[in-house]
Design an enzyme around this catalytic site. Structure first.
Site, short mmCIF file in Angstrom:
data_model
loop_
_atom_site.label_atom_id
_atom_site.label_comp_id
_atom_site.label_asym_id
_atom_site.label_seq_id
_atom_site.Cartn_x
_atom_site.Cartn_y
_atom_site.Cartn_z
N TRP A 486 0.83 -1.22 0.00
CA TRP A 486 0.00 0.00 0.00
C TRP A 486 0.86 1.26 0.00
O TRP A 486 0.52 2.26 -0.64
CB TRP A 486 -0.91 -0.03 1.23
CG TRP A 486 -1.71 1.23 1.42
CD1 TRP A 486 -2.93 1.52 0.89
CD2 TRP A 486 -1.31 2.37 2.17
NE1 TRP A 486 -3.31 2.77 1.26
CE2 TRP A 486 -2.34 3.32 2.06
CE3 TRP A 486 -0.19 2.70 2.94
CZ2 TRP A 486 -2.29 4.56 2.69
CZ3 TRP A 486 -0.13 3.93 3.56
CH2 TRP A 486 -1.16 4.84 3.44
N ASP A 488 3.54 3.27 -1.37
CA ASP A 488 4.34 3.31 -2.59
C ASP A 488 5.75 3.83 -2.36
O ASP A 488 6.57 3.78 -3.27
CB ASP A 488 3.64 4.19 -3.63
CG ASP A 488 2.37 3.55 -4.17
OD1 ASP A 488 2.31 2.31 -4.19
OD2 ASP A 488 1.44 4.28 -4.56
N GLU A 632 4.06 10.55 3.42
CA GLU A 632 4.54 9.30 4.00
C GLU A 632 5.73 9.47 4.94
O GLU A 632 6.14 8.53 5.61
CB GLU A 632 4.92 8.31 2.90
CG GLU A 632 3.74 7.70 2.16
CD GLU A 632 3.34 8.46 0.91
OE1 GLU A 632 2.67 7.87 0.05
OE2 GLU A 632 3.70 9.65 0.80
N HIS A 639 -5.78 8.66 4.77
CA HIS A 639 -6.32 7.38 4.33
C HIS A 639 -6.34 6.36 5.47
O HIS A 639 -7.25 5.53 5.57
CB HIS A 639 -5.43 6.87 3.18
CG HIS A 639 -5.94 5.67 2.46
ND1 HIS A 639 -6.07 5.62 1.09
CD2 HIS A 639 -6.34 4.45 2.88
CE1 HIS A 639 -6.52 4.45 0.72
NE2 HIS A 639 -6.70 3.71 1.79
N GLN A 685 -5.98 14.43 1.52
CA GLN A 685 -5.08 13.28 1.49
C GLN A 685 -4.08 13.30 2.63
O GLN A 685 -3.85 12.29 3.29
CB GLN A 685 -4.32 13.26 0.16
CG GLN A 685 -3.36 12.09 0.02
CD GLN A 685 -2.22 12.39 -0.94
OE1 GLN A 685 -1.36 13.23 -0.66
NE2 GLN A 685 -2.22 11.71 -2.07
N GLY A 705 -8.72 8.20 -0.37
CA GLY A 705 -9.25 7.05 0.33
C GLY A 705 -9.70 7.36 1.74
O GLY A 705 -10.44 6.57 2.36
#
Length: 797
Positions: A486, A488, A632, A639, A685, A705
């Site tokens: 999940w 990336d 990240e 999400h 996001q 998401g």
């Protein structure tokens, strides 16, 4: 600082200050004819694809971020003063100019008041149509007659392919034409070529658009952007408006626009209404036909009411009354509406997504279905079938499905090194959710083709999804991460092992066994449980670091996410999915959740990991390219917030789950909107974490998401209304301080009135449940007991 408020009765968010920290947007139309509009009438339009079907232009990453748009300009012909009916683009002083924007369900209404003139502009796309309405009402509230001129403006693209339009200018500046055709404007791209055949989106064809004015005489027009704006000018000071007269320009190359002028004389207290219709297709045929049928104010009002009724019916799948008004706003209107828009457009078109993701991202789209299955089960089922046909015969998936081109059985698989490890594992969340919502157990027996070759039942597709990962297992017995799980940003090497995917596989095996039992296939259930037992042994042998679960194992044997690893020590995904999958022992679950709360929780949400990556090699952890505290790299990746809520609910920790819910809920920031900056009615996001200098800032709104997972976790875990094949399970996990809540749930054609009472101040645990006064065992409302009237009382204790 507050810029607006929620009007749940009208199902609108009302923006009372136009100078919002960023442009606050809304979506119009459908996946056939889509549009984005902001509180200042900025935005663009597109046919099927934001990348290859964009017919109205937007300049991305500009200041402001939403120009050009769909503008009305007004000019006072007595003194030469002019303004726009939205605050921007002219931007009059807010000491003199008042504006309100009401974003509703696929429509937007912008009102303004300036110099004694009040306007109301309404924008929407009628259901099932490929054109849009702009309706303008102008009222003279001054004490003298007013001589006004009104001008429209939009900027057409020179090529519907956004790369050709914005980059390949040596070509696209020479292919557009614009002219007046009777009382409408005709815009044509590559007019010498044949029109596009059918509904295909191609480069070497002619594309047309048209625009018409109804309810006021057309005094002049401009189809040349350069003529309308003038040299060295922009949208805030167009030459045509300043001079008070259109030039009747026909664009021939360069850039096209939709400029129409009408002149108004208004007595004190008098109002006038006019209507703009803008659509795609040949003006001579489609435009004239549409104008004949839809070109009246009465028809426009009728279409607006039909649009509202249709959208409001979708939102009626669940209505709640909880002690938290922000949660009510979210569940009753904006959380579901956000999920529906994300379901429709995936990550294809927004004020940030600029066509780089053209189509339905496989993993994103499968998850997005979770947020809408109750509201639009038929559409959710059709989308789920589409995604199942994007699975390959080996169990992997095509990364992006282009719905308008997808040809199951004939698609080419990606190169082996491009497979992602998590794609088809999301089916184990979504397929049972859909079957539970509909009660259609036979869906598992439906035969669907694979993307490349062959076919199988849906149950067979699920088996191949598991086998894909079980056949690609590393030396420690965990599934390989392949090109990416999940996350990336994670580069483990193709044979590195992902603990997150291991937990997904474990959940998949458990779910598969349960489905097999329902279908009367005990051998399949035994296979799945045997595989789960082997996987459990591998997880316990390598994945527990003493206080939390590790992150992953590189193909060189490096273990990431341990006490010894300096950066990214604690990874949120593996902590919460250890609980969600059932892999963690009770002691491990408690410790992992405590570590997450201690190391990753902030007032603005849960960080994806911590500490941030600064020294790590970009070849292993690409998150290092991001500034610390963003995305990240120890940012709050929204999400994942729903997963944190779900995990705490599964452990019965209602107060902690609610704390995470409040931190992740946009509406909770409505009174401090300047901190979050994006729209307080939809998800974003990523949120900047406390490792950044601007904690709380949120970016990339709408298409994320986070929309589906927040709505899903709030409704099915906090409020605890979970559909199953046998019926609707009621298993709330709420704050101990709540006295209860009420809900109206639409379920398989029935309406269920639910009241939950919490007299003992607990978080979780159903003490009693009655249906129409009849006591039931457990906490399941059997579907076969539902009737015309369904009143459910639940007592926690």
């Amino acid at each position: 600082m507050q810029y607006g408020y929620f009007d749940d009765a009208a199902k609108e968010y009302v923006i009372t200050r136009p100078d919002t920290p960023q442009s606050w947007s809304n979506y119009l139309g459908s996946t056939e004819y889509g549009a984005i509009i902001t509180n200042n009438a900025g935005g663009y339009g597109f046919y099927k694809s934001g990348a290859r079907g964009r017919f109205l232009r937007l300049r991305f990453n500009s200041v402001p971020m939403d120009q050009p748009g769909r503008y009305f300009y007004l000019r006072d012909n007595d003194n030469g003063d002019y303004w726009s009916t939205s605050w921007q683009p002219v931007g009059k002083s807010l000491d003199e100019y008042k504006s309100t924007c009401r974003h509703g369900t696929a429509y937007t209404v912008i009102t303004s008041e300036y110099a004694g003139i009040v306007t109301e502009a309404t924008y929407f796309v009628p259901l099932g149509q490929t054109f849009e309405y702009w309706r303008l009402k102008v009222t003279n509230q001054s004490d003298r007659p007013r001589q006004l001129s009104a001008f429209t403006f939009c900027e057409f693209t020179n090529q519907w392919n956004t790369f050709q339009d914005r980059v390949n200018l040596q070509y696209s500046l020479f292919i557009v034409r614009g002219e007046r055709l009777d009382d409408m404007l005709r815009i044509s791209i590559q007019d010498n070529l044949a029109p596009a055949p059918g509904e295909e989106i191609e480069n070497d064809v002619s594309n047309q658009a048209w625009m018409a004015l109804v309810g006021a005489p057309l005094a002049g027009y401009d189809t040349s952007r350069e003529a309308f704006l003038g040299p060295y000018r922009s949208y805030h000071n167009p030459l045509v408006v300043e001079q008070g007269r259109a030039t009747n320009s026909d664009t021939y190359g360069d850039n096209a626009c939709g400029g129409m002028q009408t002149d108004l004389t208004l007595q004190p207290g008098e109002s006038r209404e006019m209507l703009v219709l803008l659509g795609i297709g040949e003006a001579r045929a489609v435009g004239k036909r549409t104008l004949a049928e839809f070109g009246s104010l009465a028809r426009a009002e009728s279409e607006l009411q039909k649009l509202k009724a249709t959208w409001h019916a979708k939102l009626g799948s669940l209505m709640v009354e909880t002690p938290d008004e922000d949660l009510n706003h979210t569940i009753n209107v904006w959380g579901l509406y956000n999920s529906l828009i994300t379901f429709a457009w995936s990550r294809a078109a927004s004020l940030v997504y600029n066509g780089e993701r053209d189509g339905l991202g496989f993993r994103d789209t499968v998850q997005d279905i979770l947020g809408v299955a109750a509201a639009i089960p038929e559409e959710a089922g059709a989308r789920l079938e589409l995604m199942l046909t994007g699975q390959l015969a080996n169990g992997g998936a095509i990364p992006v499905i282009k719905a308008f081109e997808h040809n199951p059985g004939h698609e080419s698989p990606p190169a082996s090194e491009e497979y992602r490890s998590d794609d088809c594992l999301w089916f184990f969340n979504t397929v049972p959710a859909y079957v539970g919502e509909t009660g259609d157990l036979d869906f598992y027996n439906k035969v669907l083709p694979y993307a490349d070759e062959g076919e199988a039942s849906v149950f067979g597709h699920l088996r191949r999804a598991l086998e894909f990962n079980l056949e690609r297992t590393g030396k420690n017995g965990l599934p390989c991460g392949l090109s990416a799980d999940w996350n990336d940003c994670l580069r483990l090497g193709y044979y590195g092992e992902s603990l997150f995917v291991a937990f997904q596989v474990r959940l998949g095996l458990t779910t598969y066994a349960e489905i097999a039992e329902q279908l009367g296939k005990p051998a399949e259930a035994e296979w799945a449980l045997a595989e789960r037992e082997k996987l459990d042994a591998s997880i316990q042998a390598i994945a527990w670091d003493g206080d939390w679960f590790i992150w992953a194992i590189g193909d060189d044997g490096t273990v990431y996410g341990t006490h010894e690893y300096e950066e990214g020590q604690v990874y949120m995904n593996t902590q919460v999915w250890a609980v969600i999958s059932g892999a963690a022992t009770p002691e491990q679950a408690s410790s992992a959740m405590h570590t997450m709360q201690e190391r990753l929780a902030t007032p603005y949400g849960l960080m994806l990991c911590a500490p941030p990556f600064v020294k790590s090699s970009v070849d292993v952890m690409r998150a290092v390219v991001f500034n610390p505290g963003i995305k990240e790299n120890a940012g709050i990746f929204n999400h994942t917030q729903g997963w944190g809520i779900m995990a705490e609910c599964m452990l019965g920790n209602g107060d902690q789950a609610y704390a995470y819910l409040r931190a992740a809920m946009p509406a909770a920031y409505n009174e401090r909107a300047e901190m979050r900056q994006i729209e307080p009615y939809v998800q974003g996001q990523t949120t900047y974490s406390t490792y950044s200098p601007r904690p709380g800032n949120t970016r990339t709104s709408w298409l994320t998401g986070a929309a589906a997972w927040f709505y899903y976790s709030a409704t099915q875990y906090v409020l605890g209304m979970r559909p199953e094949v046998a019926g609707l399970r009621i298993d709330p996990c709420i704050p101990a301080g709540w006295e209860g809540f009420k809900a109206t749930r639409r379920f398989r054609g029935y309406t269920i009135q639910i009241e939950v009472k919490n007299p003992e101040g607990v978080c979780r645990g159903v003490q009693s449940l009655t249906l129409n006064g009849e006591a039931l065992e457990g906490n399941l409302i059997p579907a076969d007991m539902l009737g015309e009237s369904n009143r459910v009382e639940v007592v926690l204790g």
